[in-house]
Structure formats: C-alpha cells, structure tokens
Design a protein around this motif. Structure first.
Motif, PDB file in Angstrom:
ATOM      1  N   LEU A 135       4.883  49.882   6.391  1.00  0.00           N
ATOM      2  CA  LEU A 135       6.355  49.406   6.960  1.00  0.00           C
ATOM      3  C   LEU A 135       5.667  47.765   7.265  1.00  0.00           C
ATOM      4  CD1 LEU A 135       8.901  49.936   7.744  1.00  0.00           C
ATOM      5  CD2 LEU A 135       8.452  49.959   9.997  1.00  0.00           C
ATOM      6  N   VAL A 136       4.974  47.626   7.798  1.00  0.00           N
ATOM      7  CA  VAL A 136       4.861  46.128   7.639  1.00  0.00           C
ATOM      8  C   VAL A 136       4.161  45.196   6.271  1.00  0.00           C
ATOM      9  CG1 VAL A 136       3.233  44.343   9.170  1.00  0.00           C
ATOM     10  CG2 VAL A 136       4.155  46.477   9.915  1.00  0.00           C
ATOM     11  N   ILE A 137       3.680  46.045   5.554  1.00  0.00           N
ATOM     12  CA  ILE A 137       3.113  45.315   4.496  1.00  0.00           C
ATOM     13  C   ILE A 137       4.909  45.047   3.775  1.00  0.00           C
ATOM     14  CG2 ILE A 137       2.496  46.221   1.841  1.00  0.00           C
ATOM     15  CD1 ILE A 137      -0.115  47.136   3.412  1.00  0.00           C
ATOM     16  N   PHE A 138       5.633  46.227   3.561  1.00  0.00           N
ATOM     17  CA  PHE A 138       6.999  45.794   3.269  1.00  0.00           C
ATOM     18  C   PHE A 138       7.669  45.240   3.380  1.00  0.00           C
ATOM     19  CE2 PHE A 138      11.235  47.422   2.797  1.00  0.00           C
ATOM     20  CZ  PHE A 138      11.700  47.776   1.488  1.00  0.00           C
TER      21      PHE A 138
ATOM     22  N   LEU B 103      -7.821  40.651  -2.814  1.00  0.00           N
ATOM     23  CA  LEU B 103      -7.076  41.951  -1.672  1.00  0.00           C
ATOM     24  C   LEU B 103      -6.824  41.093  -1.210  1.00  0.00           C
ATOM     25  CD1 LEU B 103     -10.194  44.324  -3.209  1.00  0.00           C
ATOM     26  CD2 LEU B 103      -7.272  43.676  -4.535  1.00  0.00           C
ATOM     27  N   ASP B 104      -5.755  41.518  -0.349  1.00  0.00           N
ATOM     28  CA  ASP B 104      -4.600  41.605   0.648  1.00  0.00           C
ATOM     29  C   ASP B 104      -5.289  42.571   1.850  1.00  0.00           C
ATOM     30  OD1 ASP B 104      -2.362  40.804   2.160  1.00  0.00           O
ATOM     31  OD2 ASP B 104      -1.937  42.468   2.370  1.00  0.00           O
ATOM     32  N   LEU B 105      -5.646  42.124   3.068  1.00  0.00           N
ATOM     33  CA  LEU B 105      -6.194  41.805   3.853  1.00  0.00           C
ATOM     34  C   LEU B 105      -5.444  43.928   4.716  1.00  0.00           C
ATOM     35  CD1 LEU B 105      -8.008  39.482   6.316  1.00  0.00           C
ATOM     36  CD2 LEU B 105      -8.950  41.333   4.387  1.00  0.00           C
ATOM     37  N   LEU B 106      -4.305  43.439   4.999  1.00  0.00           N
ATOM     38  CA  LEU B 106      -2.982  44.728   5.372  1.00  0.00           C
ATOM     39  C   LEU B 106      -3.233  45.593   3.946  1.00  0.00           C
ATOM     40  CD1 LEU B 106      -0.321  42.904   7.017  1.00  0.00           C
ATOM     41  CD2 LEU B 106      -1.740  44.638   7.692  1.00  0.00           C
ATOM     42  N   ASN B 107      -3.714  45.965   2.918  1.00  0.00           N
ATOM     43  CA  ASN B 107      -3.393  46.091   1.360  1.00  0.00           C
ATOM     44  C   ASN B 107      -4.509  47.153   1.641  1.00  0.00           C
ATOM     45  OD1 ASN B 107      -3.600  46.714  -1.127  1.00  0.00           O
ATOM     46  ND2 ASN B 107      -2.229  46.938  -0.792  1.00  0.00           N
TER      47      ASN B 107
ATOM     48  N   PRO C 106       1.397  42.750  -1.488  1.00  0.00           N
ATOM     49  CA  PRO C 106       1.383  43.444  -2.279  1.00  0.00           C
ATOM     50  C   PRO C 106       1.391  44.968  -1.647  1.00  0.00           C
ATOM     51  CG  PRO C 106      -0.659  41.742  -2.366  1.00  0.00           C
ATOM     52  CD  PRO C 106       0.414  41.527  -1.457  1.00  0.00           C
ATOM     53  N   LEU C 107       1.851  46.383  -2.579  1.00  0.00           N
ATOM     54  CA  LEU C 107       1.988  47.770  -1.940  1.00  0.00           C
ATOM     55  C   LEU C 107       0.601  48.394  -3.043  1.00  0.00           C
ATOM     56  CD1 LEU C 107       5.620  48.252  -0.908  1.00  0.00           C
ATOM     57  CD2 LEU C 107       3.540  48.928   0.758  1.00  0.00           C
TER      58      LEU C 107
END
Length: 307
Positions: A57-60, A182-186, A65-66
């Motif tokens: 949800l935070v990523i969105f 690469l995104d850390l949250l992803n 990037p999902l």
C-alpha cells in the motif's frame, strides 16, 4: 573532501535508532504474549502477510515500482527472512524465554562474518577471531551442554533463526551488487509476501487450537505489523542512510539488551549465572564486530576523501 554531516541530522538519525531499538527490544515480550493466544505459525502468518500488504500500500501511494524482479532471489529471501527468521524465532518463543531467544537470534552478525568467508570470499582475520571466540564461548555457556535444559530445542530454533537471518543478509548484499537500482521498499515487500505464503500454508495444515481474538492478541498483532514491521523498518532505513553502517548496526544491538530487561521486568524471566555470563560474551562479540565494521568504513571514507 566530503563535508561532515550536519549535527542535527546525525542527532535525528540516532533518535530514530533509539526509538527503533525500543520497539524491536520490547517486541520480544510482545511476541511472547502473542503466542499464548495463537500458534506460532498462525501469529507469524498474520504478522508477515498483513505487513506485506501495508508495504505494498505504501509502495502504491508513493508511486514506487511495484513489479516483481529477480524472482528466484526474492523467493529465496522470502523463505529465509520470513519462514527461516520470523517463523523460527516465534516458534522458539513458545517454549523458550523472550530474553534468551532475543540474544541468540541476535548472533546474526557473528554468522554473517562466518558465512561471508565461503559465500563472499571475505576471510575471518585479525580481531575478528576474538569475536568468534567470544560468541562461541557465550553460546556454550547459554546452552550449558552438560546440563541440557527443557528449553534446549527452543534455543536451537533461536540460533537457526539467527543463521537464516545472516544468510539472507549475505544474499541481499550480493543482490544489491548485481542490481543496485532495486527499490528498497519493493525489495522488502516482495520477499515478505512470498515468504508469507508457506507460513500461511503451514498454519492451515498443522493442527492448532483456534486463535483467541482477545484485545491483548489484537494489540500484539498491530504492534508487530505497524510498529515493529513498517515503522521500525522506515526508522532503520532513515538511520542507515545518515550514519555509517557499522555505527547503525552497533546501536541496534541494544535491542536484545532491552529484550532481556523487558522480559525480566514484565515476564519475571531472570537468567541464571551461566546464561547471564554467556549473554555478556555474545554482547562482547557483537561489539567487537561492530567496532571492526566502523573502523573499516572509516578507512574507506578517508580513502575516498583523499581521491
């Protein structure tokens, strides 16, 4: 030469680390309470699956990037971090003490140092051997192999949890070298989601009493999902981006100390003499590893500043 970091920024980073260690340290007591109302895998499934949903949800919302990339590595990280680390440590808490489980799980930096030799080619050398001796001596004292205790299996699970955490850290390091953008949250959300799937399956397959949805249990789940999961992870990233990795890691070692103290005060878990001395030796090992890491990063910073 690089400009020294702003004092206010450094203060905020250390404040974030302090709040982080309070959350992670006290969470050992919270998790110990949680497994009184649910099986370890039921609780682990709720913690990891709901935590992954919140991260997505935070990523969105932040338009990050999902897409799932590096699937084999993400799956391996999910199994190691979620099933191996989270699942085993919660299982260890069922029959073992919260403080002792915290200390044994936090032997992770020691295992990273050992496994980095065959996996990354980083040999154990110099003062690192002192950390090895401290850690091994500490673990022997806690296990007390001449007088095996009822929680021997729990202690073994806690150690395996730390080993799994360590291997996942090394794989993450190798992944960062291979795919630094690469995104850390992803990178956090996908392994958590993938790893939660086998945890959910285990929770459904293994016979267990139904979850007792008491107010205490609901609060323990919320604490783990929101505070110990999402907020603590954000605080860790904030501090890590503003402090040397060795300094941040050393400060986070306060978490098991807080875990031992909280378990003593709230759960009346008082370590015996051998366990207490063993915990001290493990703490000395982790401090030694952290000092070596700080020294290494300082040398690198000086070398880069002279270029």
């Amino acid at each position: 030469m690089q400009n020294p970091p702003d004092k206010k920024i450094v203060f905020k980073a250390f404040l974030a680390l302090f709040v982080l260690t309070l959350i992670w340290g006290y969470n050992w007591v919270v998790m110990k309470l949680a497994v009184q109302y649910a099986s370890p895998f039921q609780f682990a499934a709720l913690r990891t699956f709901l935590g992954a949903l919140i991260l997505f949800l935070v990523i969105f919302l932040t338009k990050r990037p999902l897409a799932l990339k590096e699937f084999p590595t993400m799956l391996a990280l999910g199994l190691l971090q979620t099933v191996g680390f989270t699942g085993l440590l919660i299982w260890a808490l069922v029959e073992g003490g919260a403080g002792k489980t915290a200390v044994l799980t936090y032997t992770m930096p020691f295992w990273v140092m050992l496994f980095a030799w065959p996996m990354l080619g980083e040999k154990v050398q110099g003062w690192q051997w002192l950390a090895v001796v401290f850690a091994l001596f500490g673990m022997v004292l806690i296990f007390d192999p001449l007088h095996i205790k009822a929680d021997g299996f729990s202690m073994f699970l806690a150690l395996c949890s730390g080993v799994s955490w360590a291997i996942s850290a090394i794989i993450s390091k190798k992944l960062h070298k291979r795919a630094p953008h690469l995104d850390l949250l992803n990178l956090t959300a996908w392994p958590m989601l993938l790893g939660s799937i086998p945890i959910i399956a285990i929770a459904l397959i293994l016979p267990a009493p139904p979850i007792q949805w008491t107010s205490t249990f609901i609060l323990t789940v919320l604490f783990n999902v929101i505070l110990s999961g999402c907020l603590a992870w954000v605080l860790w990233l904030y501090a890590l981006q503003r402090l040397q990795a060795g300094v941040a890691s050393m400060a986070s070692m306060l978490a098991p100390v807080i875990g031992v103290l909280a378990a003593w005060l709230q759960l009346n878990e008082l370590p015996d003499t051998y366990e207490l001395i063993g915990m001290v030796f493990i703490a000395l090992s982790l401090i030694t590893i952290s000092i070596i890491s700080i020294h290494k990063h300082t040398q690198i910073d000086v070398a880069q500043g002279q270029e």
